[in-house]
Design a protein around this motif. Structure first.
Motif, PDB file in Angstrom:
ATOM      1  N   TYR A  93      -5.403  23.500  22.635  1.00 30.30           N
ATOM      2  CA  TYR A  93      -6.424  24.038  23.322  1.00 30.30           C
ATOM      3  C   TYR A  93      -6.273  24.140  24.638  1.00 30.30           C
ATOM      4  N   ASP A 106      -9.320  30.227  28.120  1.00 29.66           N
ATOM      5  CA  ASP A 106      -8.970  29.197  27.241  1.00 29.66           C
ATOM      6  C   ASP A 106      -8.393  29.346  26.002  1.00 29.66           C
ATOM      7  N   VAL A 108      -5.744  29.181  22.677  1.00 33.43           N
ATOM      8  CA  VAL A 108      -5.087  28.254  21.618  1.00 33.43           C
ATOM      9  C   VAL A 108      -3.810  28.327  21.709  1.00 33.43           C
ATOM     10  N   PHE A 176      -5.231  21.242  14.252  1.00 32.02           N
ATOM     11  CA  PHE A 176      -4.181  21.793  15.151  1.00 32.02           C
ATOM     12  C   PHE A 176      -2.834  21.825  14.913  1.00 32.02           C
ATOM     13  N   SER A 193      -7.173  25.619  12.142  1.00 35.07           N
ATOM     14  CA  SER A 193      -8.103  25.949  13.516  1.00 35.07           C
ATOM     15  C   SER A 193      -8.827  26.900  13.161  1.00 35.07           C
ATOM     16  N   TYR A 195     -12.503  29.132  15.494  1.00 34.08           N
ATOM     17  CA  TYR A 195     -13.860  29.315  16.205  1.00 34.08           C
ATOM     18  C   TYR A 195     -15.028  28.897  15.637  1.00 34.08           C
TER      19      TYR A 195
END
Ligand code: THG
Length: 372
Positions: A93, A106, A108, A176, A193, A195
């Protein structure tokens, strides 16, 4: 409701036909592309996401590929996060900042090879900034948008569903991190990963022609898991404290104001364009900070503009940038930027909502589960 006039500028995704067939009711536009926002009832979708598994068309999280001998230098130029210890197939991130430390995005980012990165961007035109920097610094890199469209698998049954399509290897993927796994003869990057805070994977679908076959395979395999089409859920992401670029922060905000300081290491991010500004700001501390707010009273209307936050003394001391009713928390939950001196958890402030003034309580993010 007003309709969105969809044309070629507002790009469809490899999954749009399937999303339409699944009954999408509302889109937002993200990176000039359709992003499903609702299938009709975001409260029911939020509850389903917390119990079952959903497949999300998040193709609008476009990839900016940085490829070439200067790739690592190029990515480090844009972020105050230290990438010197980045491993292959590791995701990060990454706050991206300008020369003053203003937030530009911002994303990934994934390090696919020493000379190859994908920056999976939020809603701002990172490609142009990157191309400008590469040209100015005479870096030996190619910067382009590849045919790569993330498809997210989110929710507590994600491991089971992903394993049925990609094999048990998905179960060993750490948070991640990612692995290249085969679907219909094509290797795709699958990372743990996404959102949401419900766990899951993102499949970086690297061939538009495989979008519909993969969608269909997931729905066929997940029937008994109650798999449904979904999308980033406004309620769940506010509860979980996941920030939305352009809503909760803009170029006017620094990573420290966004509480992203844990992802920054200006002393070791050698070359980053905003490094000097970040070093100064790290010692000064921020003048305002992202916080949660519980806004009391009945359900708030949609938050389409920033709502002023007022102190007991009557001055503006911040703004609400995202807000929604949370059935699980039985209150309105919100994300807000609050001035120094007013951001301590437990403090009561006033929110100038479009309907009327409401009292609100400052909280840390993510919101803490109500006691049951
Ligand atoms: N996945 C991918 N690309 C993306 C997003 C994504 N691009 C746009 C947008 N989302 C970028 N924003 C975020 C915000 C938060 C997180 C990921 C992307 C996130 N945060 C973890 C958290 O807050 O719990 C922390 C991550 C960490 O600990 O390193 O996951 O979702 N491909």
């Amino acid at each position: 409701m007003t309709e969105l006039a969809i044309s070629r500028r507002i790009r469809a995704t490899p999954f749009t036909n399937r999303v339409e067939a699944a009954g999408v009711k509302g889109y937002t536009v993200y990176n000039h592309m359709l992003l499903p926002a609702s299938f009709g009832d975001i409260e029911a979708e939020c509850a389903h996401l917390k119990q079952h598994v959903q497949v999300w068309d998040v193709a609008a999280e476009r990839q900016v590929e940085i490829f070439g001998p200067d790739a690592e230098k190029m990515v480090q130029l844009m972020t105050p996060r230290d990438l010197s210890k980045a491993k292959i197939d590791q995701c990060f991130y990454l706050p991206l900042i300008d020369e003053r430390g203003g937030m530009l995005n911002d994303p990934v980012a994934t390090k696919l090879a020493p000379d190859r990165f994908w920056i999976s961007i939020a809603d701002s035109d990172v490609l142009y900034w990157a191309k400008g920097l590469a040209y100015g610094f005479r870096f030996e890199v190619e910067i382009f948008e590849p045919d790569v469209s993330p498809l997210a698998i989110q929710g507590p049954k994600s491991d089971e569903l992903a394993a049925r399509v990609f094999g048990d290897a998905v179960r060993d993927i750490r948070f991640f991190r990612g692995k290249w796994l085969t679907f219909e003869g094509t290797d795709m990057f699958v990372a743990r990963s996404g959102y949401s805070k419900q766990g899951g994977f993102e499949v970086y679908v690297n061939d538009t022609a495989l979008g519909e076959p993969l969608w269909d395979a997931l729905f066929a395999a997940g029937e008994d898991l109650n798999v449904r089409a979904g999308g980033p859920n406004l309620i769940e992401r506010i509860e979980g404290g996941l920030l939305s670029y352009g809503n909760d922060m803009t170029r006017q905000n620094t990573p420290y104001e966004c509480d992203l300081g844990r992802f920054c290491d200006p002393w070791h991010s050698i070359g980053c364009v905003g490094r000097d500004a970040m070093i100064r700001m790290e010692s000064d501390g921020p003048q305002r900070l992202i916080r949660g707010l519980r806004i009391h009273g009945e359900r708030v209307p949609a938050c389409r503009t920033a709502w002023a936050i007022i102190s007991d003394g009557g001055e503006q001391v911040g703004q609400v940038t995202s807000a929604v009713w949370s059935p699980e928390f039985d209150t309105n939950v919100a994300i807000a930027m609050i001035d120094r001196g007013y951001w301590e958890p437990g403090r009561t402030l006033w929110v100038e909502a479009p309907d009327h003034m409401r009292p609100a309580e400052v909280t840390t993010l993510p919101f803490e589960k109500p006691d049951v």
